[in-house]
Design a protein around this motif. Structure first.
Motif, PDB file in Angstrom:
ATOM      1  N   CYS A  94      12.040 -50.623 -12.601  1.00 43.51           N
ATOM      2  CA  CYS A  94      13.374 -50.748 -12.013  1.00 43.51           C
ATOM      3  C   CYS A  94      13.551 -49.654 -10.964  1.00 43.51           C
ATOM      4  N   THR A 150      13.225 -47.056  -8.336  1.00 38.93           N
ATOM      5  CA  THR A 150      12.041 -46.427  -7.764  1.00 38.93           C
ATOM      6  C   THR A 150      10.762 -46.907  -8.455  1.00 38.93           C
ATOM      7  N   ALA A 151      10.815 -47.001  -9.771  1.00 44.24           N
ATOM      8  CA  ALA A 151       9.615 -47.457 -10.499  1.00 44.24           C
ATOM      9  C   ALA A 151       9.239 -48.878 -10.060  1.00 44.24           C
ATOM     10  N   GLN A 179       9.774 -43.692 -15.660  1.00 50.90           N
ATOM     11  CA  GLN A 179       9.802 -42.253 -15.883  1.00 50.90           C
ATOM     12  C   GLN A 179      10.287 -41.969 -17.292  1.00 50.90           C
ATOM     13  N   THR A 204      14.635 -47.149 -20.017  1.00 50.48           N
ATOM     14  CA  THR A 204      15.418 -48.032 -19.159  1.00 50.48           C
ATOM     15  C   THR A 204      15.614 -49.396 -19.839  1.00 50.48           C
ATOM     16  N   VAL A 215      18.424 -36.797 -10.983  1.00 48.95           N
ATOM     17  CA  VAL A 215      18.553 -38.258 -11.068  1.00 48.95           C
ATOM     18  C   VAL A 215      17.543 -38.939 -10.141  1.00 48.95           C
ATOM     19  N   ALA A 216      17.364 -38.358  -8.954  1.00 49.18           N
ATOM     20  CA  ALA A 216      16.414 -38.948  -8.003  1.00 49.18           C
ATOM     21  C   ALA A 216      14.987 -38.658  -8.450  1.00 49.18           C
ATOM     22  N   SER A 217      14.240 -39.694  -8.647  1.00 52.62           N
ATOM     23  CA  SER A 217      12.864 -39.494  -9.112  1.00 52.62           C
ATOM     24  C   SER A 217      11.975 -39.058  -7.953  1.00 52.62           C
ATOM     25  N   GLN A 271       3.173 -41.725 -10.753  1.00 56.19           N
ATOM     26  CA  GLN A 271       3.001 -43.164 -11.044  1.00 56.19           C
ATOM     27  C   GLN A 271       2.115 -43.812  -9.974  1.00 56.19           C
ATOM     28  N   LYS A 303      16.011 -43.203  -2.062  1.00 53.95           N
ATOM     29  CA  LYS A 303      16.145 -41.734  -2.113  1.00 53.95           C
ATOM     30  C   LYS A 303      17.321 -41.281  -1.264  1.00 53.95           C
TER      31      LYS A 303
HETATM   32  C1  AGP Z   1      15.168 -43.071  -8.930  1.00 55.58           C
HETATM   33  O1  AGP Z   1      15.409 -42.142  -7.942  1.00 55.58           O
HETATM   34  C2  AGP Z   1      16.337 -43.714  -9.451  1.00 55.58           C
HETATM   35  N1  AGP Z   1      17.215 -42.755  -9.996  1.00 55.58           N
HETATM   36  C3  AGP Z   1      16.165 -44.964 -10.308  1.00 55.58           C
HETATM   37  O2  AGP Z   1      15.945 -45.996  -9.413  1.00 55.58           O
HETATM   38  C4  AGP Z   1      15.064 -44.998 -11.401  1.00 55.58           C
HETATM   39  O3  AGP Z   1      13.810 -44.981 -10.803  1.00 55.58           O
HETATM   40  C5  AGP Z   1      15.247 -46.263 -12.258  1.00 55.58           C
HETATM   41  O4  AGP Z   1      16.495 -46.229 -12.880  1.00 55.58           O
HETATM   42  C6  AGP Z   1      14.156 -46.449 -13.279  1.00 55.58           C
HETATM   43  O5  AGP Z   1      14.115 -45.399 -14.188  1.00 55.58           O
HETATM   44  P1  AGP Z   1      12.867 -45.158 -15.127  1.00 55.58           P
HETATM   45  O6  AGP Z   1      11.714 -44.807 -14.253  1.00 55.58           O
HETATM   46  O7  AGP Z   1      13.282 -44.056 -16.019  1.00 55.58           O
HETATM   47  O8  AGP Z   1      12.602 -46.445 -15.862  1.00 55.58           O
END
Ligand code: AGP
Length: 601
Positions: free
Chosen positions: A304, A306-307, A352, A356, A402-404, A411, A483
């Motif tokens: 979801c 970024t992932a 991450q 989720t 919050v921002a990955s 990954q 981002k």
């Molecule tokens: C990333 O910057 C975001 N905050 C968001 O899109 C995140 O990647 C997404 O909610 C998925 O989270 P997860 O990797 O913990 O599954």
């Protein structure tokens, strides 16, 4: 999403511990908060809208002075940070919630899906509701059942009626007991060396300074903590569950900002090392996953946000390196594809947090059909890890902004390794990634940050930023947009470079910033042409590229890393997004409306 924290034990300052714990959970995103302390025969409850900020225990003491004589020997306190779902952001809707006669106080994450039905039933019995939340029904329902039973049995009976995904902690006025239950939302129990001291939280860093010994509550499990210790049971069968104590190896500092002003920039800078750690995978496991992909009838990369963009990059990596098609589906959309799935399907979940809800739902779907699950995860102790047949750990360490950032590049590195392993070229993939890691190490220096800072100054007032990429860098254009959106709040949109002329180019006007992600590969001349098309219509072209080009108004150099170009190209955008957030006086670690792990669907 919401954060839960509970303390049970002998320390004389339980609320101080709870407030500190809630502060450590702030990164999850929230809009109100509250705490409750059990006194000898009552509860002290305080709730506020907004952030906890500098609020401290002494502020609380001014509101309700607490003397030790009011407190039982065993101190019990709970706290909650709320990310609103049912009901607006108000003090009434903030947790903890309590029952009619304040017999029961509780905090809850997730959603009680059948709350309206239960609410109607309770209203008929004379209960009135103070809040608009789904949560409050459970407090009243437990109290209702306490007319005929004790607290523990009443909780069990009430929970057997509740549908949905949740984590919940409950305390009662008359018993020194803390009960927690989970179905779908994380809850971890920390057990201190001192006898009889327990912490419960949505995430480990909340109590890591007190203990690194944890027990994970799994779905459909509850824990009952009292002076005799912690008892775990299955919520459906009520059978006893034996829980292993896991020792967490993270250091407290890893989950702290240290010398950095924000977690986001700390985590961006940590990419000097995290890539090396991500590459250090067990070759045996990587080959096992490659074999599973080869023998599967359909491999689905699922993630979801970024992932999800990492999954899209994996599709290009697999096509380019492994000459193999893989499917990519966002977690929330996966169930709509279930007609194509069989017990030979393979799901590769990228996440991450591993918590989720949308990705977990995808796993539930494939598991029901008998398919296998591989996860690429940063949180190895997450629900997803426990549901997976194979876990490939990111090893990026706790990611709290919050921002990955660092989890994303880890990954990407693991997806790259997998693509190379598919064609028995794991060594080649590793060498390329090691070279990339060392080039990132050289790149991330103060001069580099300064160079991007000058750009940030130039574009900080832009209303729109567009990002274009082709091939491997098209998904990174989409990720760049995420981002920039999430922390700078500037409208940003990513496009495949070739798609612009089919519509989006109409958005370009004088000085519109457009970032072109360029790789030294077969896509280079075409993406430069696309950048030129934008420039001809007045666009301000920012080139992220190993080499300068005439079309660039501003050039950010990145190392030439071949198939690792997505990894190096996203890093300057992460820095840019961070700097824009700070310049625009946003908090990059806790952007508005967002949560670190999205545990609702
Ligand atoms: C990333 O910057 C975001 N905050 C968001 O899109 C995140 O990647 C997404 O909610 C998925 O989270 P997860 O990797 O913990 O599954």
């Amino acid at each position: 999403m919401c954060g839960i924290f509970a303390y049970f034990g002998p320390q004389t300052n339980p609320l101080e511990i709870v407030i500190k714990g809630l502060k450590k959970l702030e990164y999850r995103g929230y809009d109100s908060w509250g705490v409750a302390l059990k006194t000898n025969n009552d509860f002290l409850i305080h709730k506020e809208v907004g952030k906890i900020g500098d609020f401290s225990f002494s502020d609380l003491q001014k509101i309700f002075p607490i003397s030790n004589s009011q407190l039982p020997i065993i101190k019990i306190a709970i706290g909650h940070s709320r990310w609103a779902t049912h009901g607006g952001v108000t003090e009434y809707n903030a947790h903890p919630h309590w029952s009619k006669n304040k017999e029961v106080v509780l905090c809850h994450n997730g959603i009680f899906e059948n709350y309206l039905k239960i609410k109607e039933k309770l209203i008929k019995k004379g209960y009135t509701f103070r809040s608009e939340t789904d949560t409050e029904v459970l407090a009243h329902l437990v109290e209702e059942y306490m007319h005929e039973s004790n607290f523990e049995n009443a909780v069990k009976k009430a929970l057997s009626e509740i549908e949905g995904r949740y984590a919940v902690i409950l305390i009662s006025k008359h018993e020194d007991k803390l009960i927690a239950a989970r179905r779908g939302s994380p809850l971890i129990i920390g057990k201190n060396g001192h006898d009889g001291e327990y912490f419960i939280a949505s995430d480990i860093p909340a109590f890591l300074e007190y203990t690194n010994k944890v027990q994970y509550l799994d779905d459909d499990e509850m824990v009952i903590i009292d002076v005799s210790g912690a008892r775990f049971e299955n919520m459906r069968t009520h059978e006893k569950v034996n829980k292993r104590i896991v020792e967490i190896e993270w250091k407290v500092e890893e989950a702290e900002k240290g010398e950095y002003p924000h977690f986001m920039i700390k985590e961006i800078m940590e990419q000097k090392n995290t890539l090396y750690r991500a590459i250090n995978q067990s070759a045996e496991k990587i080959h096992e996953v490659a074999k599973a992909i080869k023998s599967a009838r359909g491999t689905f990369f699922v993630g979801c946000g970024t992932a999800g963009k990492v999954c899209m990059t994996a599709e290009y990596l697999f096509s380019k390196i492994a000459k193999r098609h893989i499917n990519v589906i966002f977690g929330s959309e996966f169930k709509f594809h279930q007609d194509f799935l069989t017990d030979k399907s393979l799901l590769i979940s990228v996440s991450q947090s591993g918590e989720t809800a949308d990705s977990l739902e995808a796993i539930e779907v494939i598991k029901k059909l008998g398919g296998r699950v591989v996860s690429i995860l940063n949180n190895e102790a997450s629900t997803m890890a426990r549901l997976s047949d194979i876990v490939l750990p990111n090893k990026a360490g706790p990611e709290k902004a919050v921002a990955s950032t660092k989890a994303t590049t880890a990954q990407l590195a693991i997806c790259t390794l997998l693509a190379y392993a598919m064609v028995d070229k794991l060594d080649e993939g590793e060498k390329l990634l090691i070279k990339t890691a060392s080039q990132i190490n050289d790149m991330l220096n103060p001069r580099y940050e300064d160079h991007i800072y000058k750009l940030s100054e130039k574009i900080k007032s832009a209303e729109n930023i567009y990002i274009i990429g082709r091939g491997l860098n098209y998904p990174m254009a989409l990720e760049s947009a995420i981002k920039l959106q999430e922390v700078s709040y500037i409208h940003a949109q990513g496009f495949a470079g070739g798609e612009l002329k089919h519509g989006p180019i109409a958005l370009i006007s004088e000085n519109t910033p457009c970032i072109a992600l360029v790789a030294n590969d077969e896509s280079k001349s075409e993406i430069l042409s696309n950048a030129m098309e934008v420039k001809s219509r007045g666009g301000y072209i920012i080139g992220i590229s190993p080499e300068n080009a005439e079309v660039f108004d501003y050039w950010i150099k990145v190392p030439d890393c071949g198939n690792c170009s997505p990894i190096v190209n996203i890093i300057p955008v992460q820095i840019l997004a961070y700097q824009l957030a700070v310049m625009r006086e946003n908090n990059p670690d806790m952007p508005r409306n967002l949560a670190k792990s999205v545990t609702v669907k």
